[in-house]
Write an enzyme that holds these catalytic residues in place. Structure first.
Site, mmCIF file in Angstrom:
data_model
loop_
_atom_site.group_PDB
_atom_site.id
_atom_site.type_symbol
_atom_site.label_atom_id
_atom_site.label_comp_id
_atom_site.label_asym_id
_atom_site.label_seq_id
_atom_site.Cartn_x
_atom_site.Cartn_y
_atom_site.Cartn_z
ATOM 1 N N LEU A 8 0.060 6.023 0.573
ATOM 2 C CA LEU A 8 0.563 6.735 1.853
ATOM 3 C C LEU A 8 1.694 8.019 1.098
ATOM 4 C CD1 LEU A 8 1.738 3.964 4.040
ATOM 5 C CD2 LEU A 8 -0.465 5.550 3.969
ATOM 6 N N PRO A 14 0.803 -1.117 -0.088
ATOM 7 C CA PRO A 14 0.053 -0.123 0.137
ATOM 8 C C PRO A 14 0.783 1.317 0.162
ATOM 9 C CG PRO A 14 0.413 -0.655 2.190
ATOM 10 C CD PRO A 14 1.312 -1.670 1.417
ATOM 11 N N GLU A 15 2.113 1.378 -0.241
ATOM 12 C CA GLU A 15 3.079 2.375 -0.245
ATOM 13 C C GLU A 15 2.628 3.535 -1.002
ATOM 14 O OE1 GLU A 15 5.260 -1.355 1.347
ATOM 15 O OE2 GLU A 15 4.019 -0.568 -0.453
ATOM 16 N N THR A 16 2.054 3.610 -2.278
ATOM 17 C CA THR A 16 1.682 4.543 -2.878
ATOM 18 C C THR A 16 0.360 5.151 -2.351
ATOM 19 O OG1 THR A 16 0.248 3.043 -4.297
ATOM 20 C CG2 THR A 16 2.604 3.577 -5.029
#
Length: 250
Positions: free
Chosen positions: A145, A141-143
């Site tokens: 954030l 889910p990094e993108t």
């Protein structure tokens, strides 16, 4: 070769040719911190030629829910305060905690149950093989954030599922369950959660069965095939086979 919970919540235990590395912070779903990465990197730095299989696991109901969100603001402030080259060097050190799981001659196996999110997903992806429980929820889910996967996850993911699927998984951050993980090639098998340890033990025994020298040479060939040209790969196969024949004939 051991790590204590107050040294990043990581433990390592050696049994013969198998090294088991466990995240031991189950109350926080094995959330990771830079101390976790330091402990993992130290374990990798102590590997010897007697280790043939590394099993990575998480205690409790989740493999790892990713970075401990409570440390994110401090990490972001620390990195942005550094010159760019120094910030990148800091991240390089964290990446080393993951990259050693592809060390020459070692096959790494992730035993993944429950959450494998962000840094947890990248730790699983850093291994050669993944056996997952049927309750798996793997996400990058990094993108969402405003960040990017930076713990060696992008190269592993593209190598496993291809460019287009990697784009979809990273930019949407959606969860991947156990059945889809097997279908995509992210996992070798999916089993009930209470069978995960036994399935990993069976796989480990099978990985230890071949001749150690042949296994090391074959593993090296398979890894180089990802990036080498056909001509380079053919040459590597020839050289490896000559080495094996000379070893067997000596």
């Amino acid at each position: 070769m051991t790590g204590q919970p107050d040294e990043g919540w990581v433990r390592a235990a050696r049994t013969g040719a198998v090294l088991t590395v466990s995240l031991v912070r189950p109350g926080q779903l094995n959330a990771q911190t830079p101390a976790t990465w330091s402990a993992l990197r130290a374990i990798g730095g102590q590997l010897d030629d007697g280790v043939r299989v590394v099993v990575v696991r998480g205690e409790g109901r989740s493999f790892s829910a990713g970075l401990d969100r409570s440390v994110l603001p401090g990490l972001a402030a620390e990195l942005t305060a550094l010159p760019a080259d120094q910030a990148e060097e800091r991240i390089r050190g964290w990446q080393a905690a993951f990259r050693w799981l592809r060390a020459p001659g070692v096959v790494s196996v992730a035993a993944v149950q429950g959450h494998a999110v962000g840094a947890g997903a990248q730790l699983a992806l850093a291994c050669d093989l993944r056996v997952v429980a049927e309750d798996l929820q793997l996400r990058l889910p990094e993108t969402t954030l405003g960040l990017v996967p930076d713990l060696t996850g992008t190269s592993s993911l593209v190598g496993l599922v291809g460019y287009a699927r990697a784009v979809e998984l990273c930019l949407t951050g959606r969860p991947v369950g156990a059945a889809e993980a097997v279908a995509l090639g992210l996992a070798t098998s999916a089993v009930p959660a209470d069978r995960l340890d036994a399935a990993v033990a069976d796989l480990t025994a099978a990985l230890l069965a071949p001749d150690p020298g042949a296994a090391r040479e074959t593993l090296a060939l398979l890894r180089s095939a990802v990036h080498d040209s056909p001509a380079e790969q053919d040459a590597a196969e020839r050289a490896a086979q000559v080495r094996r024949l000379r070893t067997l004939g000596s």
